[in-house]
Design an enzyme around this catalytic site. Structure first.
Site, PDB file in Angstrom:
ATOM      1  N   VAL A  15       0.790  -1.275   0.167  1.00 56.00           N
ATOM      2  CA  VAL A  15      -0.023   0.011  -0.121  1.00 56.00           C
ATOM      3  C   VAL A  15       0.900   1.180  -0.032  1.00 56.00           C
ATOM      4  O   VAL A  15       0.582   2.338  -0.609  1.00 56.00           O
ATOM      5  CB  VAL A  15      -0.936  -0.336   1.194  1.00 56.00           C
ATOM      6  CG1 VAL A  15      -1.870   1.299   1.251  1.00 56.00           C
ATOM      7  CG2 VAL A  15      -1.960  -1.131   1.119  1.00 56.00           C
ATOM      8  N   GLU A  16       2.097   1.149   0.668  1.00 58.14           N
ATOM      9  CA  GLU A  16       2.734   2.677   0.866  1.00 58.14           C
ATOM     10  C   GLU A  16       3.542   2.773  -0.496  1.00 58.14           C
ATOM     11  O   GLU A  16       3.424   3.889  -0.759  1.00 58.14           O
ATOM     12  CB  GLU A  16       3.907   2.327   1.910  1.00 58.14           C
ATOM     13  CG  GLU A  16       3.230   2.466   3.416  1.00 58.14           C
ATOM     14  CD  GLU A  16       2.638   3.906   3.661  1.00 58.14           C
ATOM     15  OE1 GLU A  16       3.143   4.551   2.896  1.00 58.14           O
ATOM     16  OE2 GLU A  16       2.208   4.035   4.692  1.00 58.14           O
TER      17      GLU A  16
END
Length: 159
Positions: A15-16
């Protein structure tokens, strides 16, 4: 090694940074775990790593510092969706929200997170974790949805 699920770490990295060790965000968050330099300075204490932009682009350093923070957040907030929200918005924000509405079920709590980015982030990381657990371990993600409550008064943040 940290006392956290490696699938959660993979979910955070997905996600990051979408697994790009050279990723730099608009907020100047760096590397796989998207750590900003002020946070890196705090996390690098008691490690052999200098908190530099270059080091945060090294996967081993990013993962060591990022998992140090994740472990601290999980210890403080007890469940992955809230610890994940803390990774995005800061552990202090989650403590504030727990004081305001920690008496509601976990799923409702996540829906009430007032920062849109942190709300979506907590859901996305949890959803990614569920997928990884299913794909790689054949397990369903089971979350205790009971209210987490307010943070303990003695649980002062330690950096």
């Amino acid at each position: 090694t940290r006392a956290i699920d490696p699938n959660w770490v993979w979910s955070i990295m997905r996600v990051e940074s979408n697994f790009d060790p050279t990723a730099v965000s608009w907020a100047n968050a760096i590397g796989l775990m998207q750590i900003i330099l002020p946070t890196a300075k705090s996390l690098a204490r008691d490690t052999p790593h200098a908190p530099t932009r270059e080091n945060l682009m090294r996967p081993a350093v990013a993962i060591e510092l990022g998992t140090k923070y994740l472990e601290k957040l999980l210890g403080r907030h007890k469940v992955i969706p809230l610890a994940s929200a803390g990774y995005n918005a800061g552990g202090g924000a989650v403590s504030k929200w727990r004081k305001q509405f920690g008496d509601v079920d976990l799923d409702e709590f996540v829906e009430r997170i007032p920062y849109r980015e942190a709300n979506l982030y907590a859901k996305s990381v949890t959803q990614t974790l569920a997928r990884y657990l299913w794909l790689y371990q054949g397990e369903l993600l089971a979350l205790d949805l009971r209210p987490i409550g307010a943070p303990e008064a003695a649980a002062a943040p330690t950096e």
